[in-house]
Motif scaffolding. Structure first.
Motif, PDB file in Angstrom:
ATOM      1  N   UNK A   1       0.824  -1.209   0.000  1.00  8.41           N
ATOM      2  CA  UNK A   1       0.000   0.000   0.000  1.00  8.41           C
ATOM      3  C   UNK A   1       0.858   1.258   0.000  1.00  8.41           C
ATOM      4  N   UNK A   2       2.173   1.097  -0.001  1.00  8.18           N
ATOM      5  CA  UNK A   2       3.065   2.246  -0.011  1.00  8.18           C
ATOM      6  C   UNK A   2       3.157   2.775  -1.442  1.00  8.18           C
ATOM      7  N   UNK A   3       2.651   3.991  -1.692  1.00 11.49           N
ATOM      8  CA  UNK A   3       2.611   4.518  -3.067  1.00 11.49           C
ATOM      9  C   UNK A   3       3.994   4.648  -3.716  1.00 11.49           C
ATOM     10  N   UNK A   4       4.982   5.109  -2.987  1.00 13.31           N
ATOM     11  CA  UNK A   4       6.337   5.270  -3.545  1.00 13.31           C
ATOM     12  C   UNK A   4       6.915   3.911  -3.943  1.00 13.31           C
ATOM     13  N   UNK A   5       6.758   2.921  -3.086  1.00 12.90           N
ATOM     14  CA  UNK A   5       7.277   1.594  -3.362  1.00 12.90           C
ATOM     15  C   UNK A   5       6.548   0.973  -4.565  1.00 12.90           C
ATOM     16  N   UNK A   6       5.237   1.102  -4.585  1.00 11.96           N
ATOM     17  CA  UNK A   6       4.450   0.584  -5.715  1.00 11.96           C
ATOM     18  C   UNK A   6       4.872   1.244  -7.024  1.00 11.96           C
ATOM     19  N   UNK A   7       5.127   2.535  -6.973  1.00 11.53           N
ATOM     20  CA  UNK A   7       5.576   3.284  -8.153  1.00 11.53           C
ATOM     21  C   UNK A   7       6.932   2.763  -8.652  1.00 11.53           C
ATOM     22  N   UNK A   8       7.856   2.516  -7.724  1.00 11.31           N
ATOM     23  CA  UNK A   8       9.173   1.998  -8.111  1.00 11.31           C
ATOM     24  C   UNK A   8       9.078   0.586  -8.687  1.00 11.31           C
ATOM     25  N   UNK A   9       8.246  -0.256  -8.085  1.00  5.54           N
ATOM     26  CA  UNK A   9       8.064  -1.606  -8.619  1.00  5.54           C
ATOM     27  C   UNK A   9       7.514  -1.540 -10.045  1.00  5.54           C
ATOM     28  N   UNK A  10       6.529  -0.688 -10.250  1.00  6.84           N
ATOM     29  CA  UNK A  10       5.930  -0.551 -11.586  1.00  6.84           C
ATOM     30  C   UNK A  10       6.944  -0.004 -12.584  1.00  6.84           C
ATOM     31  N   UNK A  11       7.769   0.942 -12.155  1.00  5.26           N
ATOM     32  CA  UNK A  11       8.764   1.543 -13.044  1.00  5.26           C
ATOM     33  C   UNK A  11       9.812   0.523 -13.485  1.00  5.26           C
ATOM     34  N   UNK A  12      10.008  -0.516 -12.688  1.00  2.00           N
ATOM     35  CA  UNK A  12      11.014  -1.531 -13.000  1.00  2.00           C
ATOM     36  C   UNK A  12      10.387  -2.855 -13.437  1.00  2.00           C
ATOM     37  N   UNK A  13       9.142  -2.791 -13.869  1.00  2.00           N
ATOM     38  CA  UNK A  13       8.470  -4.000 -14.364  1.00  2.00           C
ATOM     39  C   UNK A  13       9.295  -4.601 -15.497  1.00  2.00           C
ATOM     40  N   UNK A  14       9.468  -5.903 -15.465  1.00  2.00           N
ATOM     41  CA  UNK A  14      10.241  -6.576 -16.505  1.00  2.00           C
ATOM     42  C   UNK A  14      11.740  -6.609 -16.242  1.00  2.00           C
ATOM     43  N   UNK A  15      12.177  -6.056 -15.108  1.00  2.00           N
ATOM     44  CA  UNK A  15      13.599  -6.063 -14.747  1.00  2.00           C
ATOM     45  C   UNK A  15      13.779  -6.759 -13.404  1.00  2.00           C
ATOM     46  N   UNK A  16      14.893  -7.472 -13.237  1.00  2.00           N
ATOM     47  CA  UNK A  16      15.169  -8.030 -11.910  1.00  2.00           C
ATOM     48  C   UNK A  16      15.446  -6.898 -10.918  1.00  2.00           C
ATOM     49  N   UNK A  17      15.047  -7.118  -9.684  1.00  5.70           N
ATOM     50  CA  UNK A  17      15.196  -6.105  -8.637  1.00  5.70           C
ATOM     51  C   UNK A  17      15.899  -6.674  -7.419  1.00  5.70           C
ATOM     52  N   UNK A  18      16.803  -5.901  -6.874  1.00  3.08           N
ATOM     53  CA  UNK A  18      17.390  -6.202  -5.586  1.00  3.08           C
ATOM     54  C   UNK A  18      16.837  -5.159  -4.632  1.00  3.08           C
ATOM     55  N   UNK A  19      16.156  -5.614  -3.594  1.00  6.65           N
ATOM     56  CA  UNK A  19      15.550  -4.700  -2.626  1.00  6.65           C
ATOM     57  C   UNK A  19      16.219  -4.932  -1.287  1.00  6.65           C
ATOM     58  N   UNK A  20      16.836  -3.872  -0.774  1.00  8.38           N
ATOM     59  CA  UNK A  20      17.564  -3.950   0.483  1.00  8.38           C
ATOM     60  C   UNK A  20      16.801  -3.188   1.555  1.00  8.38           C
ATOM     61  N   UNK A  21      16.494  -3.869   2.645  1.00  6.71           N
ATOM     62  CA  UNK A  21      15.816  -3.275   3.800  1.00  6.71           C
ATOM     63  C   UNK A  21      16.896  -2.952   4.829  1.00  6.71           C
TER      64      UNK A  21
END
Length: 170
Positions: free
Chosen positions: A40-60
């Motif tokens: 539900x985090x808009x910024x995070x959802x936006x980043x995921x959508x912007x990188x659709x089709x690409x592998x992602x490394x997400x560091x917490x």
């Protein structure tokens, strides 16, 4: 935010515990390829959508976590090395003050996207219970690797793991 840092891993005492296998601190653990829940985090959802089709490394991570702060410069180097191969790196500041996280980034010239997870909604939903914690998603954004604790992103062993995985993720 109660936290305990032991052996290079900061344990989030208030985080939900969701079992996804157990790894030694700093080890990349292969996981099943499950889809992660929506956020539900808009910024995070936006980043995921912007990188659709690409592998992602997400560091917490968090600025109050010593091992996390130590890992930040290596994440930027990793991003610089693998960007041309399609890998995107996103960071999520967990239970943190954004001004403190931004200061750490500025001090190390880190230019990675930074998401505010002050309320731990993303980290809890995605089963992150240790900081730093890292998830590697394939191009369909299914979970493929998970690590808890500091990963030596500059090591030849990790480079071999990432290169092999990126070949299969495209």
């Amino acid at each position: 935010m109660p936290a305990v840092c032991l052996l290079g891993v900061c344990l989030l005492l208030s985080a939900a515990v969701i079992g996804h296998g157990t790894a030694t601190a700093g080890e990349l653990l292969t996981v099943s390829g499950e889809r992660l829940p929506p956020t539900l985090n808009p910024r995070f959802s936006e980043l995921l959508a912007a990188h659709r089709g690409r592998p992602l490394l997400i560091n917490f991570w968090a600025s109050w976590c010593d091992p996390c702060r130590d890992e930040v410069p290596a994440l930027q180097r990793l991003s610089d090395r693998y960007r041309s191969r399609g890998l995107a790196v996103i960071t999520v500041a967990v239970a943190d003050q954004m001004t403190a996280a931004e200061r750490i980034f500025a001090a190390h010239d880190v230019r990675l996207p930074l998401v505010d997870d002050r309320e731990q909604t993303i980290s809890r939903a995605w089963g992150v219970r240790f900081l730093p914690g890292t998830l590697l998603l394939d191009r369909h954004h299914r979970l493929r690797l998970r690590a808890q604790g500091v990963v030596d992103w500059d090591s030849p062993h990790v480079a071999r793991q990432l290169q092999a995985l990126l070949k299969t993720l495209r």
